[in-house]
Design a protein around this motif. Structure first.
Motif, PDB file in Angstrom:
ATOM      1  N   UNK A  67      31.038  37.851  37.687  1.00 49.59           N
ATOM      2  CA  UNK A  67      31.773  38.942  37.027  1.00 49.59           C
ATOM      3  C   UNK A  67      31.441  38.994  35.537  1.00 49.59           C
ATOM      4  N   UNK A  68      31.132  37.837  34.980  1.00 53.97           N
ATOM      5  CA  UNK A  68      30.689  37.818  33.585  1.00 53.97           C
ATOM      6  C   UNK A  68      29.367  38.575  33.474  1.00 53.97           C
ATOM      7  N   UNK A  69      28.489  38.304  34.451  1.00 51.71           N
ATOM      8  CA  UNK A  69      27.200  39.013  34.456  1.00 51.71           C
ATOM      9  C   UNK A  69      27.372  40.509  34.620  1.00 51.71           C
ATOM     10  N   UNK A  70      28.442  40.891  35.333  1.00 49.80           N
ATOM     11  CA  UNK A  70      28.716  42.326  35.520  1.00 49.80           C
ATOM     12  C   UNK A  70      29.278  42.938  34.230  1.00 49.80           C
ATOM     13  N   UNK A  71      29.615  42.075  33.261  1.00 50.96           N
ATOM     14  CA  UNK A  71      30.051  42.584  31.961  1.00 50.96           C
ATOM     15  C   UNK A  71      31.549  42.503  31.729  1.00 50.96           C
ATOM     16  N   UNK A  72      32.265  41.785  32.609  1.00 50.16           N
ATOM     17  CA  UNK A  72      33.711  41.656  32.400  1.00 50.16           C
ATOM     18  C   UNK A  72      34.002  40.504  31.444  1.00 50.16           C
ATOM     19  N   UNK A 118      45.269  40.993  31.679  1.00 48.38           N
ATOM     20  CA  UNK A 118      44.263  41.156  32.739  1.00 48.38           C
ATOM     21  C   UNK A 118      44.279  42.580  33.273  1.00 48.38           C
ATOM     22  N   UNK A 119      43.089  43.057  33.655  1.00 54.36           N
ATOM     23  CA  UNK A 119      42.998  44.314  34.400  1.00 54.36           C
ATOM     24  C   UNK A 119      42.860  44.022  35.884  1.00 54.36           C
ATOM     25  N   UNK A 120      42.274  42.868  36.187  1.00 55.13           N
ATOM     26  CA  UNK A 120      42.239  42.440  37.574  1.00 55.13           C
ATOM     27  C   UNK A 120      42.341  40.929  37.664  1.00 55.13           C
ATOM     28  N   UNK A 121      42.733  40.485  38.852  1.00 52.87           N
ATOM     29  CA  UNK A 121      42.940  39.055  39.097  1.00 52.87           C
ATOM     30  C   UNK A 121      42.175  38.701  40.355  1.00 52.87           C
ATOM     31  N   UNK A 122      41.433  37.592  40.284  1.00 54.24           N
ATOM     32  CA  UNK A 122      40.753  37.107  41.489  1.00 54.24           C
ATOM     33  C   UNK A 122      41.305  35.718  41.789  1.00 54.24           C
ATOM     34  N   UNK A 123      41.758  35.550  43.023  1.00 47.78           N
ATOM     35  CA  UNK A 123      42.384  34.279  43.394  1.00 47.78           C
ATOM     36  C   UNK A 123      41.366  33.430  44.155  1.00 47.78           C
ATOM     37  N   UNK A 124      41.087  32.241  43.624  1.00 48.97           N
ATOM     38  CA  UNK A 124      40.106  31.359  44.285  1.00 48.97           C
ATOM     39  C   UNK A 124      40.673  29.956  44.358  1.00 48.97           C
ATOM     40  N   UNK A 125      41.728  29.809  45.171  1.00 49.83           N
ATOM     41  CA  UNK A 125      42.410  28.509  45.222  1.00 49.83           C
ATOM     42  C   UNK A 125      42.212  27.825  46.580  1.00 49.83           C
ATOM     43  N   UNK A 126      41.193  28.222  47.307  1.00 49.69           N
ATOM     44  CA  UNK A 126      40.897  27.535  48.568  1.00 49.69           C
ATOM     45  C   UNK A 126      41.204  28.397  49.781  1.00 49.69           C
ATOM     46  N   UNK A 173      34.290  45.303  43.750  1.00 51.95           N
ATOM     47  CA  UNK A 173      33.328  46.193  43.078  1.00 51.95           C
ATOM     48  C   UNK A 173      33.938  47.559  42.772  1.00 51.95           C
ATOM     49  N   UNK A 174      34.806  48.038  43.659  1.00 50.25           N
ATOM     50  CA  UNK A 174      35.441  49.342  43.430  1.00 50.25           C
ATOM     51  C   UNK A 174      36.354  49.307  42.215  1.00 50.25           C
ATOM     52  N   UNK A 175      36.855  48.131  41.891  1.00 50.39           N
ATOM     53  CA  UNK A 175      37.849  48.031  40.833  1.00 50.39           C
ATOM     54  C   UNK A 175      37.261  47.532  39.507  1.00 50.39           C
ATOM     55  N   UNK A 176      36.185  46.722  39.597  1.00 50.78           N
ATOM     56  CA  UNK A 176      35.684  46.039  38.394  1.00 50.78           C
ATOM     57  C   UNK A 176      34.680  46.901  37.648  1.00 50.78           C
ATOM     58  N   UNK A 177      34.789  46.880  36.312  1.00 53.29           N
ATOM     59  CA  UNK A 177      33.730  47.507  35.523  1.00 53.29           C
ATOM     60  C   UNK A 177      33.606  46.774  34.191  1.00 53.29           C
ATOM     61  N   UNK A 178      32.444  46.920  33.577  1.00 48.96           N
ATOM     62  CA  UNK A 178      32.141  46.205  32.335  1.00 48.96           C
ATOM     63  C   UNK A 178      33.224  46.461  31.297  1.00 48.96           C
ATOM     64  N   UNK A 179      33.568  45.413  30.571  1.00 44.80           N
ATOM     65  CA  UNK A 179      34.558  45.543  29.509  1.00 44.80           C
ATOM     66  C   UNK A 179      35.976  45.226  29.950  1.00 44.80           C
ATOM     67  N   UNK A 180      36.208  45.204  31.275  1.00 46.67           N
ATOM     68  CA  UNK A 180      37.563  44.877  31.739  1.00 46.67           C
ATOM     69  C   UNK A 180      37.823  43.362  31.612  1.00 46.67           C
ATOM     70  N   UNK A 181      39.114  43.028  31.718  1.00 47.49           N
ATOM     71  CA  UNK A 181      39.487  41.611  31.645  1.00 47.49           C
ATOM     72  C   UNK A 181      39.878  41.138  33.050  1.00 47.49           C
TER      73      UNK A 181
END
Ligand code: FAD
Ligand code: FES
Length: 509
Positions: free
Chosen positions: A276-281, A344-352, A251-259
């Motif tokens: 994150x899509x709902x947050x506008x990214x 990308x402006x940020x990366x989220x890793x969800x590989x288990x 949340x500290x890093x993400x904002x609408x319009x970012x990738x």
């Protein structure tokens, strides 16, 4: 306490509860054989209307996350609720039902005449459920609940669904139990990290050097998100999501319009894509599979979920593997092994996740680092394990399943057995997942099936689908079919024939 006339006996259906109001409180009327009962009408877990649940085999199943309660006395049978139902006084006079406006007192206070010490390591889903269950089942000794996180266990399932979507502030994430509960139940919460365990001597050591001995212990340390081992993976905008701290970092890093590029198409990756899509990214999922979630939900539902994401603007990229996160002091792109580059402006890793068992060096581990338990969740003398770290026997195989409700069920079984019981897992695994406003429920653990059939359209819920093997239902997936799934949650505990299941679904009121 005053009694209020609320309904006629004839108004209470045979196969479900009836919700009534008493002085502004919602009360559920249920038939218990020839008698009637009055209970709180909202589930103690997250407030589901229990009148929408299913009544079957003497149990009431919650429509949302399938907690179960005994109809006879409201007693808790299955989590994720951790409390029994509050019961209200009820009288029948001339066919009218009269209900009191105050619940009957809860006589449950733990005894304190026991010199044993039980320790639970990990205060998440399993650990907190075990602590509550030990007291509920009468343990009166010293009970220590250790976690590396300072605050009491909380509902981490909300993090990927509501918190990073900006819909639920972090401080509103529900604690599993409030502070008063720990005080009243004499459960000592200790912040600390377990560094090692000496199972034969029933001793464990914390990273601060403290040594603790126990009579019985439960290991419930959960999973650690599997990190990326790529150049650039240590850049500050590369995240995982397991805890509140992780959610705050995102949340500290993400904002609408970012990738954001989400690496992986696990449940958490997909839920995060939705949020994150709902947050506008602008969200790109670098997926391992053309059809996400197909291993669990099958192709049809997996495709429907992907289509739902795409209709909401999520972009799927299924060619290539990440080999580098580009950027000097800030993420700029994810580079793939086919030379493509995803900005990308940020990366989220969800590989288990990997079971958090590094501290338990003396114990035999499975290849995936989990601990193998027997049917009673026992690892060794005086030692039990539950939740994401446990590989347990289910339907003649050993499996490890990362579900919230299952972790808590295993914990309750372990708690009973720590007290000398002989309980085993006899239920059907259940989990839920949330994508763009729709909750998908799954019951069972099917790895292969020879029959799939749907009622309704997975692309346009409500729908329910059954997976079958040799004429017996092995799993069910559904969206907005709460009561049918609640009924199946009870009925699938025994082999359920295909035709019988469809008959039940058709007849659900
Ligand atoms: C974001 C997210 C969303 C999810 N959504 C769903 C969902 O919708 N439905 C569903 O069924 N499942 C969901 N899950 C999975 C579910 O949360 C897990 O299966 C469940 O939490 C497992 O419970 P556990 O007690 O084994 O582990 P956890 O709940 O992770 O608890 C483990 C605890 O152990 C502590 N710990 C670890 N190592 C140590 C140590 N050495 N010393 C002290 N403490 C330690 C950790 O701090 C943690 O508090 C979700 C998971 C995540 C992360
Ligand atoms: S609201 Fe009833 S189990 Fe979650």
């Amino acid at each position: 306490m005053t009694l209020h006339r609320v309904a006629r006996v004839a108004n209470v259906p045979e196969d479900r509860g009836l919700e009534v109001q008493v002085q502004g409180s919602k009360i559920l009327l249920l038939r218990a054989g020839e008698q009637l009962r009055a209970y709180q009408a909202e589930c103690p877990h997250a407030g589901a209307p229990l009148a929408d649940g299913a009544v079957c085999n003497g149990r009431l199943t919650c429509p949302w996350h399938k907690a179960q309660f005994r109809i006879e006395d409201g007693g808790l049978c299955e989590p994720p609720a951790l409390d029994s139902l509050k019961r209200y006084p009820l009288e029948v006079r001339d066919g009218d039902i009269w209900v009191g406006d105050q619940p009957l007192p809860d006589a449950h206070t733990p005894p304190s005449d026991d010199s044993r010490t039980f320790i639970i390591i990990g205060a998440g889903a399993a650990g907190t459920a075990a602590a509550a269950a030990l007291r509920e089942k009468g343990f009166g000794g010293r009970l220590l609940l250790i976690d590396r996180e300072a605050e009491a266990g909380y509902d981490r399932t909300a993090l990927s669904k509501y918190v990073i979507a900006g819909e639920m502030p972090l401080h509103d994430v529900p604690p599993l139990r409030d502070e008063e509960f720990y005080r009243e139940q004499r459960i000592e919460r200790l912040q600390g990290e377990v560094a090692s365990l000496d199972a034969p001597n029933r001793t464990l050591r914390l990273t601060d050097g403290q040594s603790l001995t126990y009579d019985a212990a439960l290991l419930a340390t959960g999973g650690i998100p599997t990190p990326l081992t790529l150049p650039g993976a240590d850049l500050p905008q590369v995240f995982v999501l397991r805890s509140k701290v992780h959610a705050q970092q995102i949340l500290d890093s993400a904002s609408a319009g970012q990738r954001v590029v989400i690496i992986g198409d696990s449940f958490i990756a997909m839920e995060s894509a939705s949020s994150l899509r709902q947050l506008g990214l602008n969200v790109t999922v670098l997926a391992r599979h053309e059809v996400p979630l197909a291993k669990q939900f099958g192709d049809t539902v997996g495709k429907a979920i992907r289509a739902r994401h795409e209709a909401n603007g999520v972009v799927f990229h299924t060619q290539g593997n990440a080999v580098q996160i580009e950027g000097t002091d800030k993420v700029e792109a994810v580079r793939l092994d086919n030379s493509q580059r995803l900005p990308a402006d940020l990366v989220l890793v969800g590989v288990g996740v990997t079971p958090a068992t590094d501290a338990f060096t003396g114990l035999a581990k499975e290849q995936d680092h989990s601990l193998r338990v027997d049917g009673g969740m026992r690892v060794a003398d005086g030692l039990w394990a539950a939740g994401d770290i446990a590989t347990f026997p289910l339907n003649n195989q050993h499996v490890r399943i990362e579900h919230w409700r299952l972790a808590q069920q295993q914990a309750r079984i372990a708690a009973a057995n720590m007290l000398g019981g002989d309980e085993h897992y006899l239920d059907v695994p259940f989990f839920w997942t949330w994508h763009f406003g729709k909750t998908y429920d799954y019951l069972g653990h099917a790895e292969a099936w020879d029959e799939v059939e749907f009622n309704g359209d997975p692309d346009d819920p409500p729908f329910i689908g059954l997976f079958g093997k040799n004429g017996v239902v092995s799993a069910a997936v559904a969206c907005e079919m709460d009561r049918a799934m609640a009924m199946l949650a009870e009925r699938m505990k025994q082999p359920l024939r295909w035709e019988e299941a469809w008959r039940l679904i058709r007849d659900v009121p």
